[in-house]
Design a protein around this motif. Structure first.
Motif, PDB file in Angstrom:
ATOM      1  N   PHE A  62       1.125  -1.088  -0.034  1.00 62.82           N
ATOM      2  CA  PHE A  62      -0.054  -0.160   0.082  1.00 62.82           C
ATOM      3  C   PHE A  62       0.992   1.149  -0.249  1.00 62.82           C
ATOM      4  O   PHE A  62       1.693   1.694   1.031  1.00 62.82           O
ATOM      5  N   THR A  63       0.918   2.227  -0.876  1.00 66.24           N
ATOM      6  CA  THR A  63       1.488   3.470  -0.653  1.00 66.24           C
ATOM      7  C   THR A  63       0.875   4.508  -0.948  1.00 66.24           C
ATOM      8  O   THR A  63      -0.051   4.795  -2.075  1.00 66.24           O
ATOM      9  N   ASN A  64       1.345   5.545  -0.637  1.00 69.05           N
ATOM     10  CA  ASN A  64       0.137   6.874   0.148  1.00 69.05           C
ATOM     11  C   ASN A  64       0.622   7.376  -0.982  1.00 69.05           C
ATOM     12  O   ASN A  64       1.704   8.056  -0.959  1.00 69.05           O
ATOM     13  N   ILE A  65      -0.188   7.888  -2.114  1.00 68.19           N
ATOM     14  CA  ILE A  65       0.297   9.039  -3.057  1.00 68.19           C
ATOM     15  C   ILE A  65      -0.379  10.448  -2.671  1.00 68.19           C
ATOM     16  O   ILE A  65      -0.428  11.546  -4.128  1.00 68.19           O
ATOM     17  N   ASP A  66      -1.328  10.003  -1.805  1.00 70.41           N
ATOM     18  CA  ASP A  66      -2.292  11.702  -1.900  1.00 70.41           C
ATOM     19  C   ASP A  66      -1.167  12.935  -1.685  1.00 70.41           C
ATOM     20  O   ASP A  66      -1.031  12.538  -0.142  1.00 70.41           O
ATOM     21  N   GLU A  67      -1.428  14.029  -2.327  1.00 71.91           N
ATOM     22  CA  GLU A  67      -0.389  14.884  -1.845  1.00 71.91           C
ATOM     23  C   GLU A  67      -1.557  15.812  -1.176  1.00 71.91           C
ATOM     24  O   GLU A  67      -0.993  16.877  -0.496  1.00 71.91           O
TER      25      GLU A  67
END
Length: 401
Positions: A62-67
């Motif tokens: 799971f990778t958080n790419i939410d700026e």
């Protein structure tokens, strides 16, 4: 001692700033999902034949790419993940600790991370569970809701394998082999895995008393498939009696009936195959209507239809009629299947009165078009069940039945 006005203002400003900071960092928690994350998974399905289970392992990244979660503006701490109905011994863990989870909507579970995922953070965790299968047959679906997933199936030697996809690589090992399904992509249809291990066939028999004769029904089945055999026997016994009634003709064959449990390879991908005096080969995953359809062929065979579509169409028509009495809900689902045959599957051929067999006399309405392969699948059958109001609802139309 007095506090100066300047100090009071400074203290007030600090308090306001502190509460503002706490508010921003504590209430903007974001649930996992949407465009703000990227997920991938490595899936493994291992058939443990001796334990009658398929052990499933899913390693998720799971990778958080939410700026919008930069600078302590919020974080992710859960993930909604697909787990099929019937999964047992479910557990989840990361590199050091177990993870908590709860049942969500449908076949989705909510998995709670052991840490907060801020922008740019990566969290890896593993989900494991078991799916119970029969002693010599295992049928299950592979599907995943991550953005990108790879899958492999590990199978002991001695199993026949059928997949509804050609995009795979088979790697033989010492005492097993691995089917590498590659990257599943996102939003693809489930991949069905059908595994069969042939054994010596067991038999159960029952005498069915019909109008003019007693018919001995024999069901041949693999070890561990007793429930399948019992259901087939019950359906066959009941269906033969009803078929005699609705045809108005006694069982026409001069021989008894043998039904043999079969795999895809055994019968070339058909759901069932009537070999007349040699008996019926029935796919181990076939629905009841397939069995009834093959039984109805003992009657259609005596009609000597010149066209294949009539032979198959009448068999389907009477199969639906029988299923109406045995299981109305299942009959409704089968009718929905027929109603979903699209225009692209039909041609514009017109049927005239000469296309019907007058001596049978069951068709009262004239069809207007027919399916390219078996036209009666959607023409006269549908017109004979006009009161099925559920066909006009959406309860079933958007589901795979």
């Amino acid at each position: 001692m007095r506090v100066s006005e300047k100090k009071v203002l400074a203290i007030d400003a600090a308090i306001i700033l502190l509460f503002s900071f706490l508010f921003i960092t504590s209430v903007t928690i974001v649930a996992a999902g949407g465009d703000g994350i990227s997920t991938s998974a490595e899936l493994s399905y291992e058939l443990l034949g001796d334990g009658n289970i398929v052990h499933v392992t899913k390693e998720v990244t799971f990778t958080n790419i939410d700026e919008n979660t930069r600078y302590w503006q919020g974080y992710y701490d859960t993930y909604n993940y697909y787990i099929p109905d019937g999964a047992e011994n479910l557990r989840a863990y990361d590199s050091s600790n177990s993870m908590e989870y709860a049942k969500g909507d449908g076949e989705f579970y909510v998995f709670n991370f052991n840490e907060r995922m801020w922008y740019g953070d990566v969290f890896k965790f593993t989900v494991e569970y078991d799916m119970m299968v029969n002693q010599n047959t295992a049928v299950f679906n592979i599907w995943d809701n991550t953005d990108s997933a790879t899958a492999k199936v590990i199978i002991p030697d001695g199993y026949e394998v059928y997949l509804n996809t050609q995009n795979c690589v088979i790697v033989p090992l010492n005492d097993s082999y691995v089917i590498d399904l590659g990257n599943l992509g996102k939003g693809i249809a489930p991949i069905t895995v059908d595994l069969v291990r042939h054994t010596e066939l067991n038999s159960m028999t029952e005498t069915v008393k019909l109008k003019e004769k007693d018919v001995l029904v024999t069901v041949r089945y693999w070890d561990g498939e007793e429930r399948w055999a019992e259901h087939v026997m019950d359906t066959t016994s009941s269906s033969l009696v009803i078929l005699e009634d609705i045809w108005g003709v006694a069982y026409p064959a001069v021989y008894d009936i043998t039904i043999t449990e079969s795999s895809m390879e055994d019968i070339g991908g058909y759901g069932g195959l009537n070999n007349w005096s040699k008996g019926i080969s029935l796919l181990h995953t076939s629905r009841d209507i397939t069995l009834i359809h093959e039984l109805a062929h003992y009657w259609t065979e005596c009609c000597s239809f010149e066209q294949l579509w009539m032979d198959e169409g009448y068999a389907n028509f009477y199969a639906i009629k029988v299923l109406e009495e045995l299981d109305p809900l299942q009959a409704t689902k089968e009718l929905v299947r027929l109603s979903d045959i699209g225009d692209n599957e039909r041609n514009d051929g017109k049927l005239s009165e000469q296309d019907f067999v007058d001596e049978i006399g069951f068709f009262e309405k004239k069809p207007v078009s027919y399916n390219a392969l078996f036209p009666c699948l959607k023409l006269e059958i549908m017109s004979y069940f006009p009161n099925r109001s559920i066909l006009r609802s959406t309860n079933y139309s958007n589901k795979i039945l």
